[in-house]
Design an enzyme around this catalytic site. Sequence first.
Site, PDB file in Angstrom:
ATOM      1  N   GLY A  29     -10.291 -10.903 -18.839  1.00 24.48           N
ATOM      2  CA  GLY A  29     -10.464 -10.903 -17.059  1.00 24.48           C
ATOM      3  C   GLY A  29     -11.032  -9.992 -16.564  1.00 24.48           C
ATOM      4  N   ASP A  32      -0.756 -11.756 -16.236  1.00 25.93           N
ATOM      5  CA  ASP A  32      -0.840 -12.910 -15.271  1.00 25.93           C
ATOM      6  C   ASP A  32       0.246 -12.279 -14.652  1.00 25.93           C
ATOM      7  OD1 ASP A  32      -3.310 -14.680 -15.351  1.00 25.93           O
ATOM      8  OD2 ASP A  32      -2.093 -14.489 -17.879  1.00 25.93           O
ATOM      9  N   LYS A  49       0.076 -13.693 -20.596  1.00 30.13           N
ATOM     10  CA  LYS A  49      -0.907 -13.758 -20.619  1.00 30.13           C
ATOM     11  C   LYS A  49      -1.675 -14.742 -21.044  1.00 30.13           C
ATOM     12  CE  LYS A  49      -2.802 -10.025 -22.273  1.00 30.13           C
ATOM     13  NZ  LYS A  49      -4.253 -10.122 -21.172  1.00 30.13           N
ATOM     14  N   GLY A  50      -2.790 -14.818 -20.996  1.00 33.23           N
ATOM     15  CA  GLY A  50      -3.652 -16.052 -21.485  1.00 33.23           C
ATOM     16  C   GLY A  50      -4.124 -16.814 -20.075  1.00 33.23           C
ATOM     17  N   GLU A  62      -5.403 -11.702 -27.377  1.00 35.57           N
ATOM     18  CA  GLU A  62      -5.013  -9.999 -27.093  1.00 35.57           C
ATOM     19  C   GLU A  62      -3.748  -9.492 -27.758  1.00 35.57           C
ATOM     20  OE1 GLU A  62      -7.405 -11.652 -22.614  1.00 35.57           O
ATOM     21  OE2 GLU A  62      -5.157 -12.403 -23.108  1.00 35.57           O
TER      22      GLU A  62
END
Length: 261
Positions: free
Chosen positions: A34, A92, A102-103, A111
């Site tokens: 990210g 996130d 997340k993702g 991750e």
Amino acid sequence: MAAELSPIDQAKFVAARRSVDFVEDGMKLGLGTGSTAAWMVRCLAERVRDEGLQVTCVATSARTADLARGVGLKVVGLDETRWLDLTIDGADEFDQNLNLIKGGGAALLQEKIVATASDRMIVIADAAKEVAQLGAYPLPVEVIPFGWQTTKALIEETLYSLDVMARDVALRMAKDVPLITDEGHYILDLNLKRIGNPRQLALVLNQIPGVVENGLFIDICDVVVIGHGDGRVTVRDINSGKVETGSVDITESRNIFADLD
Ligand code: 5RP
């Protein structure tokens, strides 16, 4: 270049810069994916260059591996190290218990494997990622392409018995084709607005055939480093309960910005 960063990017940068202070010589490190993690990779490379640190890195995506190698870090596969001392990654959303969504960058599977294989996970984020309750950010779920519409229908049915505020499920697209993850899977984004019981949801989703992994990280993160647009940084450790505040001087990292010019 530093002067051109938006407040959000400055916040991401200072969180990333502060997080690499946790890296010690000889460590085996997990590198997240990210935009915040990309700053961290550059800051880590700067410390490795300036201080001659010897670190071995495992990346959580092909793009992080490319960036890390590009800035001179040693990158190997997880099977080579097996276990890691520390993983630093973005998120996130995070809540007060340091549970995460997340993702957003479609890398949640690697991750989660890498973070789980680490003695410690540090999340780096701008302050806007902190929420009272998870779920405003759509929850990514990685699924096998075979029969994905059936998997989507099973997820939708399952959501009806769970404490969530909305139940909209969408296939993530890359332009006009389904986005394919590094592991060859699809991502379904679950727009739930509010997740009442993240632990239960994470367990139930992973029982559905076709689901590979979900983006809820429960009891995995140990420390969050929160960056602010004015250079302030807060470090919160969930295990010790300690909260520390400080600031990062962006001008001290001008080499990183010079590399980007
Ligand atoms: C990738 C992730 C990222 O860590 C998350 O999307 C945060 O990204 P960014 O730092 O760009 O805001 O989970 O799969």
